[in-house]
Design an enzyme around this catalytic site. Sequence first.
Site, short mmCIF file in Angstrom:
data_model
loop_
_atom_site.label_atom_id
_atom_site.label_comp_id
_atom_site.label_asym_id
_atom_site.label_seq_id
_atom_site.Cartn_x
_atom_site.Cartn_y
_atom_site.Cartn_z
CG PHE A 150 -1.88 -1.17 1.23
CD1 PHE A 150 -2.68 -1.50 0.15
CD2 PHE A 150 -1.94 -1.98 2.37
CE1 PHE A 150 -3.52 -2.61 0.19
CE2 PHE A 150 -2.77 -3.08 2.41
CZ PHE A 150 -3.56 -3.41 1.31
CB ILE A 157 2.67 -5.27 -4.37
CG1 ILE A 157 1.78 -4.52 -5.35
CG2 ILE A 157 4.05 -4.67 -4.38
CD1 ILE A 157 1.57 -3.06 -4.93
N GLY A 158 0.98 -8.38 -5.06
CA GLY A 158 -0.25 -9.09 -4.72
C GLY A 158 -1.39 -8.72 -5.64
CB THR A 159 -1.62 -5.94 -7.95
OG1 THR A 159 -0.27 -6.04 -8.41
CG2 THR A 159 -1.67 -4.97 -6.81
N PRO A 209 -9.67 -8.62 -16.34
CG PRO A 209 -11.50 -8.82 -17.78
CD PRO A 209 -10.06 -9.21 -17.62
CD GLN A 233 -5.14 -4.46 -6.94
OE1 GLN A 233 -4.80 -3.38 -6.47
NE2 GLN A 233 -4.93 -5.58 -6.30
N GLY A 247 -3.53 0.78 -16.16
CA GLY A 247 -3.29 0.16 -14.85
C GLY A 247 -4.35 0.57 -13.85
N GLY A 288 -5.88 0.09 -9.53
CA GLY A 288 -5.62 -0.20 -8.13
C GLY A 288 -6.07 0.99 -7.33
CD GLU A 289 -1.68 3.95 -6.19
OE1 GLU A 289 -1.35 3.78 -7.37
OE2 GLU A 289 -0.98 4.52 -5.36
MO1 MOS Z 1 1.23 3.02 -4.00
S1 MOS Z 1 0.98 4.45 -2.53
O1 MOS Z 1 1.91 3.97 -5.22
O2 MOS Z 1 2.27 1.93 -3.34
#
Ligand code: MOS
Length: 743
Positions: free
Chosen positions: A234, A460-462, A630, A636, A700, A702-703
Amino acid sequence: MSTTDSIIGTATPRIDGPLKTTGVAEYAADFHFDRMVHAVPVVSSIASGHISKLDLSAAEKMPGILLILHHCNIGPLYRTVPGDDNATNSEVRSAFEDDVVRHWGQHVAVVIAETLEQATAAAAAVKAGYEPQAANLRPSLDDYTGARKSVSKRGDPDAAFASAPVKIDQTYITPNETHNPIELHASVAVWDGDRVTLYETSQGVVNHRVVMAQVLGLPVENVRVVTRFLGSGFGGKLFPWPHTAMAAVAARQLNRPVKLSLNRRMMFSAVGYRPRTEQHIKLGAGKDGKLLALRHDYLNVTSQLDDFNEGCGEATPYLYSVANLEITSGMVHRHVGAPMYMRGPGAVPGLYALEAGMNELAEQLNIDPLQLRLINDAEKDESTNTPFSSRHLKECFEVGAKKFGWDKRTAAVGSMRRDGKILGWGLAGASWVALRLPCTANVEFCANGRLCVRCGTQDIGTGTYTVFAQVLSEKTGMPLDHIDVILGDSALPDGPMSGGSMVTGSVLNAIAAGADGAIQKLQKLAAATEGSPFQNAKVENISFTKGRIHGKDQNPDNGMHFAELLKMARLNGLSAEGKTQPSWEDPKARGVSLHSYGAQFVEVEWEPDIARLRVSRVVTVIDAGRIINPRAAANQIAGAVVMGVGMGLLEETVYDQRTGQPINGSMADYLMATCADSPAIDVTFLDYPDPAMGEYGARGVGEIGLAGVAPAITAAVYHATGVRVRELPVRIEHLLQSKIVTV
Ligand code: MOS
C-alpha cells in the site's frame, strides 16, 4: 469474457495462486539460512529529546546475545543523494545517525541473538535513558504560519470567488492512517565476502538496491535485493526503511545471516503512514452551477527532518472546468515518524476534500450532485492546456447512475427508507494519474518448450505475474502453463517500482517488444540453421504462429516447433530484451494529459435508534484504459472500495499527547474495514484503450478504486442523517447530532 479469443481482456485466475495457497511462495521473513540469527529493535519511549545513556549491562549477560548496535557503534552509514530519482529513501536520516530522538518508536538500538526469543527478551532488557525535550504533537495544523507553495494557478480565483453568487468555504480534515499490509516489514541480510543479498518486502527491488548501496557505501553491483512475493504494501514498502541497514550491518559484523522482522506495533511508528491533511476548499459558482472559482489550500503533517508533501492538489487542477483556480500547499513538522505514500497518495485525500465541497455546493445550488459534475466536465486539461489522452468521466457517472438507480433518489435528508432503515445515497468522482515508466523486460524461448519473461519489478499481490504471462501468451500464442514469469530480483533487467498503479501500463510494452524481438531472432535462426526446413529462406517469408515456425503461406500446424529449432541449432534458449519508452519521452504521450477516471456511488443504511451506520452498497465505474485481466482488476477495485469504507468510517491513528505513542497501534485497536463492514460492490470497467499508453492502451488499476469513496460516503451520511461530517473518519459521536432520531 471478451468477444474475441484474445487472452487480453479475459478474466484469468492468478498463475501464482497455487504457490500461495500451498505455502510454497516465499515472503521475506520465510527465507532461512544456516547459522541465521535474529535481530529485534529497541524503540524510544519518548517523542523528543536526547539519548543520555544506553545501559546494556543486563541485556549483554542474557543467553544467546551476540551483538547490540546503536548510534555509538553502528559504524559509517550514509544518506542517499538528495533528489536522485533512482535512489529514493524513506527517511533523510540514516539508521542510528545521532543521539537525537524525534518521534516515539524511533529505533535506538537493535539486539541480535541466536533465537528470536532471546533477542526479544534482551531487547526488553536494554535500558535507555533520555533527556526529554518538549514535543509538538498537536493534531490540529491550524497554528501553521509558514510558507505556502503555489501548486497550480490560473485566472484570479480570489476576485472570482468574491463576486460568485453561490459559494462554499469549508475545511476538510483527513487523519493519519497507517498502512496495514498483512505481511510485516522484514529484512534478511546475507553476506558473501563484500557482497550482500537482502531478502526484502520491497515494492521496488531496483531502487532498494541503489539506496542500500549508497547507505552501506558499497558499489551497486555488490548489492542484490530479492522480493519474490509481497503480502501487499500500500505504499509503505516503496522505499527502504532504516531496519534494512540495521540487518545488513549486523550481518556484516557477525558474518552470519541476520533476520529482522518488525512487529505489528512497530509498523505503527517506524515505517510511515498517510499524513493528516487539513484542506481549505473555496468554490464559487453561478446560479446555473457553472464553477467560477476554485481554491484548494492544504497542509499536511510531516516529521522533524523529512519534507513530505502529500500532494492533495494532484487531481484538482484538471478534474473540472473552471477559469479561476489556485492550489497551495504547506508542511507542518511534528514529533512523529516520517510519513509515506499510502494508496492513492495525494489525490485520494485531495479528492475527498474537493468532492465533498462539490457535494455541498450542489446542495447550495439545489442542483443534483450528478448534474453538477456533468455541467462542469472539462473538455481539456485546463492546467496544462493540453488534450486528455482518453477521458470518459461523464460516461462513468452516467453508467454508474443507471446501475445504481440514482434517478430514484429523493433529495431531502432522511427521505428514503428500506426495511426499517433510513437510506442515504451519495456520489463522487475519482481520478488517478497514469504514466509509462522506463523499463526493460527479457523474453526467452527455451529448448524445453517453455517461455520465460524476466523483469526487475515485483508483484505486490495485484496480479502482476498473471498479467505479464497474459501478454506473453498473447504475443506468442503459447498457453499460460508454458510461461514462466520471473520477478522480484534486482539482478533482473531494470523494472519499475510497484507504485502509482503503473507497472501494468509500463511493463507490457517492454514485454511485447521483447517478444517481437525474440520471434525475429527465431526467424533468423530458422534461416541460418543447417538442416532446418527454412535454411536459406528469406526471413520475411518465415512466420511464427502459436509456437511454430512456418512458411508464410504454409499451414501453421505443419510448421516446426521453436523447441525443435533450438535443439537443431544446439541452443539452450534464445532471448531478446524489450524496452518501454517513458511516456514523457514519447511525442504521442508528452503533449497530453494522462489520467484514469471513475465514479463512485454509495448507499448507507442508518438505524437512528441504535446509531448504527453501514455502507450497504457501492457501484463503481472505472475508466482506466484497456483492462488486461478483468478478474485481477475488479479484485483491485473492490479491495480499494473496502479500504474506502475504512477511510470513511474507521481508520485513524491516534497518538498519546504525552508520549507520542500511537495508542491504537495494533490490529485490535486500529479499526479497518473487515468482511463484515464490506458492502455489496459492483465494479464496471469502461475499457477504452488509451492511445498514449502504447501497445495495449492499459493505464493500470488499483489506487483509483479508493479515490472518491470517502466523499461519496460522507455525502450519503448527510443524506441519511443530516449531519455534515468534514473530518474523517465519520464517528458515532458525529451521528448522534442527527435530528432524525427514529425511522
Ligand atoms: Mo502506491 S501508494 O503507489 O504503493
